[in-house]
Every structure is written in C-alpha cells, then in structure tokens.
Design a protein around this motif. Sequence first.
Motif, PDB file in Angstrom:
ATOM      1  N   ARG A  32     -17.122  13.085  86.831  1.00 15.61           N
ATOM      2  CA  ARG A  32     -16.651  14.431  86.465  1.00 15.61           C
ATOM      3  C   ARG A  32     -15.839  15.030  87.605  1.00 15.61           C
ATOM      4  O   ARG A  32     -15.743  14.445  88.677  1.00 15.61           O
ATOM      5  CB  ARG A  32     -17.822  15.338  86.116  1.00 15.61           C
ATOM      6  N   ILE A  33     -15.307  16.214  87.383  1.00 16.06           N
ATOM      7  CA  ILE A  33     -14.597  16.956  88.424  1.00 16.06           C
ATOM      8  C   ILE A  33     -15.646  17.766  89.182  1.00 16.06           C
ATOM      9  O   ILE A  33     -16.452  18.473  88.581  1.00 16.06           O
ATOM     10  CB  ILE A  33     -13.552  17.922  87.806  1.00 16.06           C
ATOM     11  N   TRP A  34     -15.641  17.642  90.496  1.00 19.03           N
ATOM     12  CA  TRP A  34     -16.632  18.324  91.329  1.00 19.03           C
ATOM     13  C   TRP A  34     -16.061  19.646  91.814  1.00 19.03           C
ATOM     14  O   TRP A  34     -14.963  19.697  92.355  1.00 19.03           O
ATOM     15  CB  TRP A  34     -17.039  17.434  92.500  1.00 19.03           C
ATOM     16  N   ALA A  35     -16.810  20.744  91.632  1.00 16.81           N
ATOM     17  CA  ALA A  35     -16.353  22.083  91.991  1.00 16.81           C
ATOM     18  C   ALA A  35     -16.324  22.294  93.504  1.00 16.81           C
ATOM     19  O   ALA A  35     -15.407  22.937  94.021  1.00 16.81           O
ATOM     20  CB  ALA A  35     -17.236  23.144  91.326  1.00 16.81           C
ATOM     21  N   THR A  36     -17.314  21.766  94.202  1.00 13.88           N
ATOM     22  CA  THR A  36     -17.383  21.949  95.653  1.00 13.88           C
ATOM     23  C   THR A  36     -17.768  20.645  96.330  1.00 13.88           C
ATOM     24  O   THR A  36     -18.340  19.744  95.700  1.00 13.88           O
ATOM     25  CB  THR A  36     -18.442  23.006  96.045  1.00 13.88           C
ATOM     26  N   ARG A  37     -17.478  20.561  97.606  1.00 13.46           N
ATOM     27  CA  ARG A  37     -17.869  19.384  98.384  1.00 13.46           C
ATOM     28  C   ARG A  37     -19.389  19.280  98.481  1.00 13.46           C
ATOM     29  O   ARG A  37     -19.945  18.190  98.473  1.00 13.46           O
ATOM     30  CB  ARG A  37     -17.270  19.464  99.787  1.00 13.46           C
ATOM     31  N   GLU A  38     -20.057  20.421  98.565  1.00 14.42           N
ATOM     32  CA  GLU A  38     -21.514  20.436  98.663  1.00 14.42           C
ATOM     33  C   GLU A  38     -22.142  19.868  97.391  1.00 14.42           C
ATOM     34  O   GLU A  38     -23.109  19.106  97.446  1.00 14.42           O
ATOM     35  CB  GLU A  38     -22.023  21.860  98.919  1.00 14.42           C
ATOM     36  N   GLU A  39     -21.604  20.226  96.250  1.00 14.84           N
ATOM     37  CA  GLU A  39     -22.087  19.698  94.978  1.00 14.84           C
ATOM     38  C   GLU A  39     -21.936  18.167  94.934  1.00 14.84           C
ATOM     39  O   GLU A  39     -22.844  17.454  94.521  1.00 14.84           O
ATOM     40  CB  GLU A  39     -21.282  20.345  93.851  1.00 14.84           C
ATOM     41  N   LEU A  40     -20.808  17.684  95.380  1.00 15.07           N
ATOM     42  CA  LEU A  40     -20.566  16.244  95.423  1.00 15.07           C
ATOM     43  C   LEU A  40     -21.490  15.568  96.431  1.00 15.07           C
ATOM     44  O   LEU A  40     -22.058  14.510  96.157  1.00 15.07           O
ATOM     45  CB  LEU A  40     -19.103  15.955  95.765  1.00 15.07           C
ATOM     46  N   ARG A  41     -21.675  16.184  97.583  1.00 16.07           N
ATOM     47  CA  ARG A  41     -22.563  15.624  98.609  1.00 16.07           C
ATOM     48  C   ARG A  41     -23.974  15.450  98.066  1.00 16.07           C
ATOM     49  O   ARG A  41     -24.596  14.399  98.240  1.00 16.07           O
ATOM     50  CB  ARG A  41     -22.594  16.523  99.843  1.00 16.07           C
TER      51      ARG A  41
END
Length: 62
Positions: A32-41
């Motif tokens: 999916r498309i990640w809204a923030t780097r923290e969410e992806l981390r």
Amino acid sequence: MTGSIGRVGAAGDNAAMESFFSLLQKNVLDRRIWATREELRIAIVTWIERTYHRRRRQASQG
C-alpha cells in the motif's frame, strides 16, 4: 556497525540479503501507500518479528 564486503564475483555472499529485501518489498513495501515513515517503520519491524523470523526458525527445524 561495520559493513562487510565479500569477495568480488562471489554471488553467494549477497544471496541472503537479496532474498530478505525481495521478501520485504513484496510483503510490506508494495502492499500500500504509506502515509508516514513511522508507519512504514512499524510495519517493517512487525513483519520481521511476526513473519520473517518465525518462517526462518520453522524452516531451519525442517
């Protein structure tokens, strides 16, 4: 941390990391498309702890 460098032309040295990053991209990054780097981390850490480590432990036990 200190990086390590294998011999020139030794493809086997890179195989484990290439496999790991391929699985990471397929199972986390491209989902999916990640809204923030923290969410992806958090998604990456969760995938490693819940899926990748569990799969590797079971595979090594046969």
